[in-house]
Design a protein around this motif. Structure first.
Motif, PDB file in Angstrom:
ATOM      1  N   GLU A 179      70.323  62.392  21.136  1.00  0.00           N
ATOM      2  CA  GLU A 179      69.585  63.080  21.118  1.00  0.00           C
ATOM      3  C   GLU A 179      68.497  64.358  20.952  1.00  0.00           C
ATOM      4  OE1 GLU A 179      69.797  64.456  24.241  1.00  0.00           O
ATOM      5  OE2 GLU A 179      71.242  63.360  25.342  1.00  0.00           O
ATOM      6  N   ILE A 180      67.854  64.896  21.207  1.00  0.00           N
ATOM      7  CA  ILE A 180      67.173  65.415  20.152  1.00  0.00           C
ATOM      8  C   ILE A 180      67.078  67.317  20.397  1.00  0.00           C
ATOM      9  CG2 ILE A 180      64.892  66.346  18.964  1.00  0.00           C
ATOM     10  CD1 ILE A 180      64.561  63.491  18.690  1.00  0.00           C
ATOM     11  N   LEU A 181      67.260  68.470  19.928  1.00  0.00           N
ATOM     12  CA  LEU A 181      67.307  69.805  20.836  1.00  0.00           C
ATOM     13  C   LEU A 181      66.114  70.183  19.391  1.00  0.00           C
ATOM     14  CD1 LEU A 181      67.980  71.475  22.427  1.00  0.00           C
ATOM     15  CD2 LEU A 181      69.214  72.144  20.528  1.00  0.00           C
ATOM     16  N   GLU A 182      64.807  71.103  20.195  1.00  0.00           N
ATOM     17  CA  GLU A 182      63.635  71.204  19.903  1.00  0.00           C
ATOM     18  C   GLU A 182      64.310  73.028  19.258  1.00  0.00           C
ATOM     19  OE1 GLU A 182      59.814  70.422  21.349  1.00  0.00           O
ATOM     20  OE2 GLU A 182      58.819  72.549  20.615  1.00  0.00           O
ATOM     21  N   ILE A 183      64.037  73.173  17.838  1.00  0.00           N
ATOM     22  CA  ILE A 183      64.234  74.814  17.967  1.00  0.00           C
ATOM     23  C   ILE A 183      63.172  75.302  18.334  1.00  0.00           C
ATOM     24  CG2 ILE A 183      63.114  76.299  15.987  1.00  0.00           C
ATOM     25  CD1 ILE A 183      66.434  74.559  15.720  1.00  0.00           C
ATOM     26  N   PRO A 184      62.779  76.184  18.361  1.00  0.00           N
ATOM     27  CA  PRO A 184      61.088  77.149  19.794  1.00  0.00           C
ATOM     28  C   PRO A 184      60.525  77.162  18.641  1.00  0.00           C
ATOM     29  CG  PRO A 184      63.708  78.155  19.939  1.00  0.00           C
ATOM     30  CD  PRO A 184      63.809  77.053  19.088  1.00  0.00           C
ATOM     31  N   PRO A 185      59.263  76.766  19.140  1.00  0.00           N
ATOM     32  CA  PRO A 185      57.645  77.498  17.991  1.00  0.00           C
ATOM     33  C   PRO A 185      57.812  78.659  16.745  1.00  0.00           C
ATOM     34  CG  PRO A 185      57.599  76.304  19.538  1.00  0.00           C
ATOM     35  CD  PRO A 185      58.299  76.351  20.094  1.00  0.00           C
ATOM     36  N   GLU A 186      58.227  79.336  17.897  1.00  0.00           N
ATOM     37  CA  GLU A 186      58.187  80.603  17.130  1.00  0.00           C
ATOM     38  C   GLU A 186      59.333  80.997  16.418  1.00  0.00           C
ATOM     39  OE1 GLU A 186      59.733  81.162  21.524  1.00  0.00           O
ATOM     40  OE2 GLU A 186      58.108  79.966  20.429  1.00  0.00           O
ATOM     41  N   PHE A 187      60.189  80.096  16.370  1.00  0.00           N
ATOM     42  CA  PHE A 187      61.288  80.589  15.650  1.00  0.00           C
ATOM     43  C   PHE A 187      61.213  79.475  14.365  1.00  0.00           C
ATOM     44  CE2 PHE A 187      65.278  80.192  13.160  1.00  0.00           C
ATOM     45  CZ  PHE A 187      66.378  81.712  13.245  1.00  0.00           C
ATOM     46  N   LEU A 188      60.138  78.434  14.320  1.00  0.00           N
ATOM     47  CA  LEU A 188      59.751  78.096  13.452  1.00  0.00           C
ATOM     48  C   LEU A 188      58.454  78.631  12.508  1.00  0.00           C
ATOM     49  CD1 LEU A 188      58.868  75.335  11.505  1.00  0.00           C
ATOM     50  CD2 LEU A 188      57.149  75.032  12.766  1.00  0.00           C
ATOM     51  N   GLU A 189      58.329  79.619  13.108  1.00  0.00           N
ATOM     52  CA  GLU A 189      57.429  80.473  12.700  1.00  0.00           C
ATOM     53  C   GLU A 189      57.743  81.384  11.754  1.00  0.00           C
ATOM     54  OE1 GLU A 189      53.139  81.912  13.685  1.00  0.00           O
ATOM     55  OE2 GLU A 189      54.009  82.361  11.979  1.00  0.00           O
ATOM     56  N   GLU A 190      58.522  82.144  12.605  1.00  0.00           N
ATOM     57  CA  GLU A 190      60.028  82.775  11.503  1.00  0.00           C
ATOM     58  C   GLU A 190      60.198  82.561  10.661  1.00  0.00           C
ATOM     59  OE1 GLU A 190      61.192  86.367  12.220  1.00  0.00           O
ATOM     60  OE2 GLU A 190      59.677  85.973  14.012  1.00  0.00           O
ATOM     61  N   ALA A 216      54.853  72.907  -3.477  1.00  0.00           N
ATOM     62  CA  ALA A 216      54.623  71.636  -2.506  1.00  0.00           C
ATOM     63  C   ALA A 216      54.936  71.665  -0.852  1.00  0.00           C
ATOM     64  CB  ALA A 216      54.706  70.392  -3.633  1.00  0.00           C
ATOM     65  N   MET A 217      54.363  71.322  -0.073  1.00  0.00           N
ATOM     66  CA  MET A 217      55.365  71.400   0.665  1.00  0.00           C
ATOM     67  C   MET A 217      55.133  69.744   1.442  1.00  0.00           C
ATOM     68  SD  MET A 217      54.881  73.985   3.945  1.00  0.00           S
ATOM     69  CE  MET A 217      54.094  72.883   5.526  1.00  0.00           C
ATOM     70  N   LYS A 218      56.365  69.387   2.504  1.00  0.00           N
ATOM     71  CA  LYS A 218      56.186  67.901   3.015  1.00  0.00           C
ATOM     72  C   LYS A 218      56.443  68.263   4.159  1.00  0.00           C
ATOM     73  CE  LYS A 218      58.834  64.924   3.800  1.00  0.00           C
ATOM     74  NZ  LYS A 218      60.213  63.834   3.464  1.00  0.00           N
ATOM     75  N   SER A 219      55.828  67.779   5.573  1.00  0.00           N
ATOM     76  CA  SER A 219      56.500  67.742   6.732  1.00  0.00           C
ATOM     77  C   SER A 219      57.553  66.112   7.098  1.00  0.00           C
ATOM     78  CB  SER A 219      55.272  68.320   7.861  1.00  0.00           C
ATOM     79  OG  SER A 219      54.146  66.968   8.156  1.00  0.00           O
ATOM     80  N   GLY A 220      57.780  66.248   8.479  1.00  0.00           N
ATOM     81  CA  GLY A 220      58.510  65.487   8.782  1.00  0.00           C
ATOM     82  C   GLY A 220      58.476  65.327  10.265  1.00  0.00           C
ATOM     83  N   MET A 221      59.372  65.498  11.147  1.00  0.00           N
ATOM     84  CA  MET A 221      59.626  65.163  12.297  1.00  0.00           C
ATOM     85  C   MET A 221      58.772  66.634  13.097  1.00  0.00           C
ATOM     86  SD  MET A 221      62.435  65.222  14.794  1.00  0.00           S
ATOM     87  CE  MET A 221      63.662  63.126  14.264  1.00  0.00           C
ATOM     88  N   VAL A 222      56.947  65.833  14.198  1.00  0.00           N
ATOM     89  CA  VAL A 222      56.797  67.834  14.279  1.00  0.00           C
ATOM     90  C   VAL A 222      57.170  67.591  15.314  1.00  0.00           C
ATOM     91  CG1 VAL A 222      54.918  68.918  13.862  1.00  0.00           C
ATOM     92  CG2 VAL A 222      55.616  67.955  12.138  1.00  0.00           C
ATOM     93  N   PRO A 223      57.786  68.395  16.349  1.00  0.00           N
ATOM     94  CA  PRO A 223      57.717  67.815  17.878  1.00  0.00           C
ATOM     95  C   PRO A 223      56.459  68.114  18.589  1.00  0.00           C
ATOM     96  CG  PRO A 223      59.826  69.488  17.222  1.00  0.00           C
ATOM     97  CD  PRO A 223      58.744  68.327  16.359  1.00  0.00           C
ATOM     98  N   SER A 224      55.926  69.441  18.817  1.00  0.00           N
ATOM     99  CA  SER A 224      55.038  69.578  19.503  1.00  0.00           C
ATOM    100  C   SER A 224      53.664  70.717  18.563  1.00  0.00           C
ATOM    101  CB  SER A 224      55.675  71.570  20.058  1.00  0.00           C
ATOM    102  OG  SER A 224      55.742  72.337  19.384  1.00  0.00           O
ATOM    103  N   ALA A 225      53.393  70.030  19.668  1.00  0.00           N
ATOM    104  CA  ALA A 225      51.488  70.848  19.328  1.00  0.00           C
ATOM    105  C   ALA A 225      51.480  72.586  18.887  1.00  0.00           C
ATOM    106  CB  ALA A 225      50.802  70.801  20.463  1.00  0.00           C
ATOM    107  N   ASP A 226      52.493  73.367  19.446  1.00  0.00           N
ATOM    108  CA  ASP A 226      52.712  74.313  18.737  1.00  0.00           C
ATOM    109  C   ASP A 226      52.582  74.380  17.119  1.00  0.00           C
ATOM    110  OD1 ASP A 226      51.480  75.715  21.813  1.00  0.00           O
ATOM    111  OD2 ASP A 226      53.832  75.931  21.909  1.00  0.00           O
ATOM    112  N   MET A 227      53.869  73.801  17.500  1.00  0.00           N
ATOM    113  CA  MET A 227      54.341  73.784  15.597  1.00  0.00           C
ATOM    114  C   MET A 227      53.651  72.673  14.413  1.00  0.00           C
ATOM    115  SD  MET A 227      58.513  72.580  15.723  1.00  0.00           S
ATOM    116  CE  MET A 227      59.515  73.604  16.416  1.00  0.00           C
TER     117      MET A 227
END
Ligand SMILES: Nc1ncnc2c1ncn2[C@@H]1O[C@H](COP(=O)(O)OP(=O)(O)OP(=O)(O)O)[C@@H](O)[C@H]1O
Ligand SMILES: Cc1ncc(COP(=O)(O)O)c(N)n1
Length: 262
Positions: A52-63, A76-87
């Motif tokens: 299962e995958i549960l998305e964190i609300p995009p506004e909470f990623l922003e927080e 430096a920064m990396k990104s992995g799984m990004v589940p939505s266009a807003d993110m």
């Protein structure tokens, strides 16, 4: 130690600690880099697959990102799984705003070959985030999906890399053929050079975390101020040893080791 480079991972949690942000933080720690993590998703997964995958609300990623960047800017920064266009848009804002090395490890297919994000989001990642990446680290299936090239040999890898560099506008790309041949050759393509590192395929079922760890080593080394080619060489050595020392944890495919000494 009063001064330490900081690396940030923006990715997803694997509760069994084999991949995702936990693998990233273990890698940063091994390489003497202070690790930070902003979570995009919670997954329920184990050695037998993603359930299962549960998305964190995009506004909470922003927080999370605003808490991090307003306080101490990662090196430096990396990104992995990004589940939505807003993110995708949120991550772009920070990368553009702070101009730090950015390693993009797209997570489009699971190890079992299951598609994790749809083609709309895949295209959004390519058009919105890839042009800001210092380097992208797709596996073969992700390379095929993002470039439209059917990869059968080294020349196809080069053709796909050229699409990343010239059409999508990425600065550098790292592709490996470990899922295709009996070898584990990795290729770095930048706008000015090509570097190939050959290694043997290690026969192991314990490969969980290999992609996350490879891109985390690159991120840690860039955070230390190393150049991309040195970071690439270190990542190749790191994952090779990490696979050789993997663990039989769980009933299926276990994790690689982060206890290694280079
Ligand atoms: N069986 C293996 N033996 C030796 N090296 C391997 C093996 N499998 C993967 N590698 C190496 O591990 C690194 C990461 O591989 P790869 O990108 O294919 O992992 P992945 O988990 O499929 O990635 P992603 O996170 O993009 O899905 C590369 O350097 C690759 O050569
Ligand atoms: C949360 C999360 N992130 C990434 C991966 C990819 O795994 P790998 O690191 O083995 O490529 C995963 N299975 N789960």
């Amino acid at each position: 130690m009063s001064h330490i480079p900081i690396a940030l991972t923006v990715a997803s949690n694997d509760p069994t600690g084999g991949s995702g942000v936990i693998a990233d933080i273990k890698t940063f720690h091994n390489l003497n880099v202070f690790g930070m993590a902003a979570i995009t998703n919670l997954t329920a997964q184990n050695s037998q697959g993603i359930h299962e995958i549960l998305e964190i609300p995009p506004e909470f990623l922003e927080e999370q990102l605003s808490s991090i960047f307003s306080d101490a800017i990662p090196y430096a920064m990396k990104s992995g799984m990004v589940p939505s266009a807003d993110m995708v848009d949120i991550i772009k804002k920070y990368i553009k705003g702070y101009d730090i090395p950015f390693v993009m490890d797209p997570f489009i297919f699971s190890k079992e070959g299951k598609r994790i994000i749809d083609t709309g989001l895949q295209n959004k990642l390519a058009t919105t985030l890839l042009p800001y990446a210092s380097v992208v680290t797709p596996n073969i299936k992700e390379t095929e999906a993002m470039t439209g090239i059917d990869i059968k040999d080294e020349s196809d890898i080069k053709t796909a890399a050229n699409i990343f560099l010239k059409e999508i506008g990425v600065k550098s790309v790292l592709i490996n053929d470990s899922q295709m041949t009996g070898k584990a050759c990795d290729y770095l393509y930048t706008r000015t050079k090509e570097v190939k590192l050959s290694g043997p395929i290690i026969k192991s079922k314990n490969l969980r975390g290999v992609g996350s760890t490879f891109s985390a080593v690159i991120t840690a080394e860039l955070a230390k101020g190393q150049d991309l080619e040195s970071a690439f060489r270190k990542a190749k050595m790191f994952v090779t040893k990490a696979i050789e020392n993997g663990f039989d944890i769980g009933k299926g495919n276990g994790p690689i080791s982060h206890f290694i000494e280079l």
